[in-house]
Write a protein that holds these residues in place. Structure first.
Motif, mmCIF file in Angstrom:
data_model
loop_
_atom_site.group_PDB
_atom_site.id
_atom_site.type_symbol
_atom_site.label_atom_id
_atom_site.label_comp_id
_atom_site.label_asym_id
_atom_site.label_seq_id
_atom_site.Cartn_x
_atom_site.Cartn_y
_atom_site.Cartn_z
ATOM 1 N N GLU A 76 0.825 -1.209 0.000
ATOM 2 C CA GLU A 76 0.000 0.000 0.000
ATOM 3 C C GLU A 76 0.860 1.260 0.000
ATOM 4 N N LEU A 77 1.993 1.185 0.659
ATOM 5 C CA LEU A 77 2.925 2.301 0.655
ATOM 6 C C LEU A 77 3.503 2.515 -0.744
ATOM 7 N N MET A 78 3.873 1.417 -1.399
ATOM 8 C CA MET A 78 4.497 1.504 -2.712
ATOM 9 C C MET A 78 3.487 1.805 -3.816
ATOM 10 N N GLU A 79 2.200 1.564 -3.545
ATOM 11 C CA GLU A 79 1.167 1.879 -4.527
ATOM 12 C C GLU A 79 1.056 3.378 -4.790
ATOM 13 N N LEU A 80 1.636 4.176 -3.915
ATOM 14 C CA LEU A 80 1.626 5.628 -4.099
ATOM 15 C C LEU A 80 2.484 6.052 -5.288
ATOM 16 N N GLY A 81 3.323 5.113 -5.759
ATOM 17 C CA GLY A 81 4.103 5.381 -6.961
ATOM 18 C C GLY A 81 5.506 5.880 -6.728
ATOM 19 N N ASP A 82 5.875 6.083 -5.481
ATOM 20 C CA ASP A 82 7.219 6.582 -5.182
ATOM 21 C C ASP A 82 8.197 5.427 -5.013
ATOM 22 N N GLU A 83 9.479 5.772 -5.023
ATOM 23 C CA GLU A 83 10.531 4.807 -4.721
ATOM 24 C C GLU A 83 10.969 5.002 -3.279
ATOM 25 N N TYR A 84 11.131 3.891 -2.570
ATOM 26 C CA TYR A 84 11.543 3.955 -1.169
ATOM 27 C C TYR A 84 12.723 3.015 -0.955
ATOM 28 N N THR A 85 13.688 3.467 -0.187
ATOM 29 C CA THR A 85 14.793 2.586 0.194
ATOM 30 C C THR A 85 14.322 1.669 1.311
ATOM 31 N N GLY A 86 15.079 0.594 1.530
ATOM 32 C CA GLY A 86 14.742 -0.324 2.612
ATOM 33 C C GLY A 86 14.754 0.369 3.958
ATOM 34 N N GLU A 87 15.701 1.298 4.155
ATOM 35 C CA GLU A 87 15.795 2.030 5.427
ATOM 36 C C GLU A 87 14.572 2.929 5.629
ATOM 37 N N GLN A 88 14.088 3.559 4.539
ATOM 38 C CA GLN A 88 12.908 4.425 4.654
ATOM 39 C C GLN A 88 11.667 3.610 5.022
ATOM 40 N N ILE A 89 11.493 2.466 4.374
ATOM 41 C CA ILE A 89 10.344 1.600 4.677
ATOM 42 C C ILE A 89 10.430 1.091 6.109
ATOM 43 N N ALA A 90 11.635 0.696 6.524
ATOM 44 C CA ALA A 90 11.832 0.198 7.889
ATOM 45 C C ALA A 90 11.450 1.261 8.900
ATOM 46 N N GLY A 91 11.861 2.504 8.640
ATOM 47 C CA GLY A 91 11.542 3.593 9.560
ATOM 48 C C GLY A 91 10.054 3.853 9.657
ATOM 49 N N MET A 92 9.342 3.777 8.529
ATOM 50 C CA MET A 92 7.896 4.047 8.518
ATOM 51 C C MET A 92 7.092 2.922 9.167
ATOM 52 N N LEU A 93 7.619 1.688 9.087
ATOM 53 C CA LEU A 93 6.892 0.549 9.656
ATOM 54 C C LEU A 93 7.357 0.178 11.052
ATOM 55 N N GLY A 94 8.472 0.772 11.493
ATOM 56 C CA GLY A 94 8.989 0.466 12.827
ATOM 57 C C GLY A 94 9.613 -0.907 12.933
ATOM 58 N N VAL A 95 10.271 -1.356 11.853
ATOM 59 C CA VAL A 95 10.960 -2.644 11.866
ATOM 60 C C VAL A 95 12.403 -2.425 11.416
#
Length: 623
Positions: A11-30
């Motif tokens: 759902e985060l990636m459906e927004l169409g942006d590119e995210y690094t693994g560190e950015q996704i980890a920070g947003m999900l708290g993992v």
């Protein structure tokens, strides 16, 4: 199908942006490691549902959907599975928030589903609750009710609240006001409690108020009342109860204040960092110290980890046990949000904590749950990391074209990334390399191609040190040469078995072990004892059963796949690795652990192994 977290990534990636693994980890708290594992699962799953995840170095991940219909069908199937899980949690909360029976039609109306759906969900819930020591009774014309002690009911109530992250009012001002009040009173009373301890206490108070609204009050024994009311913490609880009562609009009776005191005793901690280990024994009782030493001795005896001489570990274990023993005594629970990651990332440390838990049960006659084992494993893992950092570091020489600016940039990047594991001995240009002695160098890290033949290993990297470069260096530092196939012989693999329960699978694998090796006569009992302490389910339909303590001279792994998944401690399992580790811990064992983790995290490989019909299809998957 996919987990909630993995759907959240989509759902985060459906927004169409590119995210690094560190950015996704920070947003999900993992952790970034968890995100990488999720990305492997998503990549293998999405390929059959008209979508793909592209990964670009330095930019991150991007989702591309080629077949929207197939992609949406996959999400709907996942949502249907999640919907039942959510309904079961909500049904449990409806039952736990009341003293009387709940009628099926009332539950159906509240959950916006049919009565037949409630009946199906109830079957799932009943099985779950019975595993927690509670009973679900159904009475004609009256409805459904959960039966158990008030303490059990509150512990289960809390677990369901946390399972769905729906602690009532968790984000509203009144809850925050309650938390600030608890922190303030504890500070005034000079009662040191960790952040997790504060959260546990606030949630307990909240649940107590909910149960009291339903006419349900804590039932405390006379002996507990007499001993607890004499403690200093009871005075703290009295003050806290008075302040809390104003915020929640309730008048807490004596039993509830005593119960609150139990939670304070179970959350209270001590700090020794400023005083140093020398004064540590003044704040921890001799009995707790002796228990802590005994726990370390039992691990050393069975796993040879040489932990008994680590004073920092001894302090950490004792400090954890001081409040933990109160939690065990009063039947209180503490949640460990990192448990799953701890079990997967630090399997040897978790096995050590299981041995500690078994010994603790012998010494105190109390059972320790997986959440507590996870916290003990963190202490052990930290001690093992300290041991690793004290080993001889590999010395690296950095070689760049000019030997000046670019080499200095790489020099500091390497120091930051591999601190404690690799010493950067210096930098030089390619020309200077010919004149430099390499006797004290274990590794050359170069940004330029080196044509000369050198006996010292060379890793060619980019000046900015990309992730692929880090992987090359990691392999040399850890000397990872073995894969899982190195530990599993062809005659140790048993495909497409028809067993339908855990005990039969374990019996079969132990019989195969006895045909091939000299093993203890009670091997099966030792494996089952380990399962009773904490189920060995990992993820992706894989379980790794093993004896509660090492019994072999060399590592042995047997692999078994099943035609249909079976229940394994509440999780479905279709791949079983019987894992017998050697009595002596060594670096080879670490390689075995790491290769096992890497395989289990690769969902596509696990899926292929499940469908493999012969060794020709199976063996390449383990390489």
């Amino acid at each position: 199908m996919l987990s909630k977290r993995q759907i959240g990534i989509l759902e985060l990636m459906e927004l169409g942006d590119e995210y690094t693994g560190e950015q996704i980890a920070g947003m999900l708290g993992v952790t970034a490691r968890t995100v990488r594992a999720d990305m492997r699962v998503l990549s293998s799953t999405l390929s059959t549902f008209g979508a793909v995840i592209d990964s670009k170095r330095g930019k991150g991940y991007r989702l591309t959907v080629h077949d929207p219909e197939a992609y949406n069908r996959m999400k709907m199937q996942t949502q249907e599975m999640e919907d039942q899980s959510d309904r079961v949690v909500k049904l449990a909360l409806l039952l736990l928030q009341r003293k009387t029976f709940l009628k099926l039609e009332e539950a159906a109306e509240t959950l916006y589903v049919s009565e037949s759906t409630v009946k199906n969900d109830l079957r799932v819930l009943k099985k779950d609750l019975e595993s927690r020591g509670l009973a679900v009774i159904t009475k004609p014309k009256y409805g459904i009710r959960i039966i158990g002690s008030e303490r059990q009911l509150r512990n289960v109530y809390r677990s369901f609240l946390e399972a769905d992250a729906i602690i009532p009012g968790l984000k509203d001002k009144r809850y925050q006001e309650l938390r600030e009040l608890v922190v303030s009173v504890l500070k005034e009373e000079d009662t040191l409690v960790t952040d997790i301890g504060v959260d546990n206490l606030v949630i307990h108070i909240w649940i107590a108020s909910e149960r009291m609204d339903a006419g349900l009050v804590a039932d405390i024994s006379q002996s507990d009342q007499e001993s607890i009311t004499r403690s200093k913490e009871y005075q703290v609880a009295q003050k806290l109860a008075k302040s809390v009562g104003i915020v929640l609009g309730v008048d807490l009776p004596k039993d509830e204040i005593v119960y609150m005191t139990m939670h304070i005793l179970g959350a209270k901690s001590v700090s020794y960092e400023e005083k140093g280990v020398k004064d540590f024994t003044k704040v921890v009782e001799p009995r707790v110290m002796e228990i802590s030493r005994e726990l370390l001795r039992i691990v050393d005896n069975h796993m040879q980890l040489a932990l008994s001489t680590d004073n920092e570990l001894l302090c950490g274990i004792a400090l954890h046990l001081k409040p933990a023993l109160n939690r065990f005594k009063y039947g209180l629970t503490i949640r460990n949000p990192m448990l799953s990651e701890i079990k997967q990332a630090y399997p040897e440390a978790f096995d050590a904590s299981v041995l500690m838990g078994k010994k603790l049960q012998e010494l105190t006659d109390v059972a320790i749950n997986q959440d507590e084992l996870g916290y003990l494993a963190l202490h052990v893992g930290a001690a093992m990391a300290r041991q690793e950092s004290q080993r001889v570091k590999k010395r690296a020489l950095v070689v760049c074209a000019t030997g000046i600016a670019s080499s200095q940039l790489l020099y500091y990047k390497l120091r930051a990334r591999f601190s404690g594991r690799m010493e950067v001995a210096g930098t030089c240009s390619a020309a200077d390399l010919q004149r430099r002695s390499l006797e004290d160098i274990d590794l050359i890290i170069s940004t330029v191609p080196l044509t000369s033949t050198l006996s010292t290993p060379i890793v060619n990297v980019h000046t900015l040190l990309r992730e692929s470069d880090v992987g090359q260096i990691e392999r040399i530092l850890t000397d990872r040469k073995q894969t899982l196939s190195a530990y599993i012989r062809a005659d140790h693999i048993f495909l497409q078995q028809t067993y339908t329960n855990r005990d039969d699978v374990l019996q079969f694998l132990v019989e195969q072990m006895k045909k091939r090796f000299v093993v203890p006569s009670n091997l099966l009992a030792l494996i089952k004892e380990r399962e009773e302490m904490a189920p060995t389910f990992q993820e992706n339909l894989v379980a790794v059963p093993h004896p509660i303590y090492p019994v072999m001279d060399e590592p042995v792994v047997l692999c078994c796949t099943l035609q249909q998944p079976i229940d394994w401690g509440g999780n479905e399992v279709q791949v079983i690795f019987l894992f017998c580790i050697p009595k002596q811990y060594n670096e080879g064992l670490q390689q075995l652990y790491e290769s096992m983790v890497v395989f289990i995290e690769d969902r596509q490989k696990v899926k292929q192994l499940i469908h493999a019909q012969d060794l020709a299809a199976c063996l390449p998957l383990l390489s």
